[in-house]
Enzyme design. Structure first.
Site, short mmCIF file in Angstrom:
data_model
loop_
_atom_site.label_atom_id
_atom_site.label_comp_id
_atom_site.label_asym_id
_atom_site.label_seq_id
_atom_site.Cartn_x
_atom_site.Cartn_y
_atom_site.Cartn_z
CD GLU A 206 -24.60 26.75 12.41
OE1 GLU A 206 -24.09 26.87 13.22
OE2 GLU A 206 -24.64 25.58 11.79
CG ASP A 284 -24.87 22.21 17.14
OD1 ASP A 284 -25.21 21.18 16.85
OD2 ASP A 284 -24.41 22.89 16.59
#
Length: 372
Positions: A206, A284
Site C-alpha cells: 500500500e 480498515d
C-alpha cells in the site's frame, strides 16, 4: 434501481479494533475519562475524512490521531463496547462474518496484561456473535514499529488461543507503517503462527510499491495481503500472487485518505479483479476514514462500474477468503446467489408467464466453487 447492497451477504476481513469505533463511542468514552480530544481528531470524526500525503509526514499525522483515539480505551468495559459496536454495525450492513484485528499490547496496561486483554476481546466477540448473528473472529496483529521479538510473543499468544469457534483467534497479522522494520525479521513470528494453523494476513503493498509486497510474499507467506493494491503495478508479481491463491484485502477509502491514490477512481480494483484476484473489501479504520464496509461496495458500484453480478462476486471472494467453516461458507454463498437471483428492482413487475433474463456472472468461479 440496483439491488440493495445492505442485503448482500458479505465478509469483513480488514477492520482494526480502535479504528472500528464510531464517532459517538469515541466522544462518549473520552467524556467518561474527562479527556479532551485533539481538535484535528474531533474535526475528522465529525465528517471531514482524512486526506493525507503518502509520506512519513502524512503517516505521522494519521498515527497521532489514531493514538489519541486509542487513549480513550482504558477499561474492560470500553474494550467490550468496541467489539459489540463493530459487530452491530457490520450486521446492519449485511456482513455475516467479521475478522477483527487487535494488538493486545495496546490495552494490556489497563486490564492486567496481554492475555487478559485478548481474553476480554475473544469473550465479547463470542457474545457479539450470538447477539448479532455476525460470526466474529479475532486476528492478533503485531506492529512493525515494535521489536520482532514482541511479534514472536504475540504469535505464541495467538497460537495458544487458536480456535475457529465463535470469538476465537483465527489469524496473525503485521500492521503499521510499511517503511518501518525489516520484513524478514518478522518471519519467525509468522512461522509460529503458521504451525498453529492460523491465517497469515500481513499488510503489504500500500504505502510501498510492488517490491515491498514481493518481500512480504517471500518472507511471510501470506494467505491474504492487507491492502496489496500496488501489486497491480507489477503484472508478473500480480500473476504470481493470484496463482498462489493469495487474496487481497482492498480498502478503497483508506487508500485515498492516506494519499496512495488521489481519487477513488484510481484505486485499481478493476485491474485486480480482471487479473483473477480474490478480493475482500474492507473499511480498515472507519473512525478516521469516514466510511464503513457498505460504502466500499457502493464505491465498487458507482465509481468502478460493477453491476449487481460484479458486486456479488466481490462478496463471494470475501466469503471464500475468510476463515469461516465450510458449512458457514456454503450457507453464505447460497445467500449471495439468492440475492442475485431475486427480481431486479430496476426491471419492474414481471407479467404473468413472462420470462426474466437470468443475471450473468462477471467472471469464472461465481457458482460458489473455490478453495476454502
Amino acid at each position: 434501481m440496483p439491488r440493495d447492497l445492505r442485503l448482500l451477504p458479505k465478509a469483513h476481513l480488514h477492520l482494526h479494533f480502535t479504528g472500528s469505533m464510531s464517532p459517538a463511542a469515541l466522544t462518549e468514552l473520552a467524556a467518561e475519562r474527562r479527556m479532551r480530544l485533539p481538535e484535528s481528531l474531533r474535526e475528522t470524526v465529525a465528517g471531514d475524512p482524512l486526506r493525507l500525503p503518502a509520506n512519513e509526514r502524512g503517516w505521522f499525522r494519521f498515527q497521532r490521531m489514531y493514538d489519541a483515539a486509542r487513549a480513550v480505551v482504558r477499561s474492560e468495559a470500553a474494550m467490550r463496547r468496541i467489539v459489540r459496536d463493530a459487530a452491530t454495525a457490520d450486521a446492519a450492513e449485511g456482513s455475516r462474518r467479521l475478522e477483527l484485528q487487535v494488538d493486545p499490547t495496546s490495552y494490556a496496561p489497563f486490564v492486567g496484561g496481554i492475555t487478559p486483554a485478548l481474553e476480554i476481546v475473544t469473550d465479547e466477540a463470542a457474545a457479539a456473535s450470538a447477539a448479532t448473528g455476525v460470526e466474529v473472529a479475532i486476528i492478533i496483529a503485531c506492529s512493525r514499529m515494535r521489536h520482532p521479538l514482541e511479534a514472536r510473543t504475540l504469535a505464541r499468544l495467538a497460537a495458544r488461543h487458536a480456535d475457529e469457534g465463535p470469538g476465537g483467534v483465527i489469524g496473525f497479522g503485521l500492521s503499521n507503517d510499511e517503511r518501518r522494520g525489516q520484513t524478514s525479521d518478522f518471519a519467525a513470528a509468522f512461522h509460529i503462527a503458521a504451525r498453529a494453523g492460523l491465517a497469515l494476513v500481513p499488510h503489504g503493498g500500500e504505502l510501498l510499491g510492488p517490491e515491498h509486497a514481493a518481500q512480504v510474499v517471500a518472507h511471510l507467506h501470506p494467505d491474504r495481503l492487507g491492502h496489496g493494491v500496488r501489486v497491480s503495478e507489477d503484472p508478473a508479481l500480480l500473476e504470481k500472487v493470484v496463482a498462489d491463491g493469495i487474496a487481497f484485502e482492498v480498502c478503497p477509502a483508506s487508500n485515498v485518505s492516506l494519499g496512495v491514490y488521489a481519487t477513488p477512481a484510481e484505486v485499481p480494483l478493476r485491474t485486480l479483479v480482471d487479473a483473477g484476484a480474490t478480493i475482500a473489501l474492507g473499511a480498515d479504520d472507519p473512525l478516521l476514514f469516514g466510511s464503513r464496509l457498505l460504502a466500499q461496495y457502493e464505491s465498487a458500484r458507482t465509481v468502478h462500474g460493477f453491476d449487481d453480478a460484479g458486486v456479488a462476486d466481490l462478496a463471494r471472494g470475501s466469503i471464500r477468503a475468510s476463515r469461516a467453516s465450510d458449512t458457514s461458507k456454503r450457507a453464505m454463498l447460497a445467500d449471495v446467489d439468492a440475492w442475485l437471483a431475486a427480481p431486479d428492482p430496476g426491471l419492474g413487475p414481471v407479467r404473468p408467464g413472462a420470462a426474466r433474463a437470468e443475471p450473468q456472472p462477471t467472471h469464472a468461479g461465481s457458482d460458489g466453487s473455490g478453495t476454502t
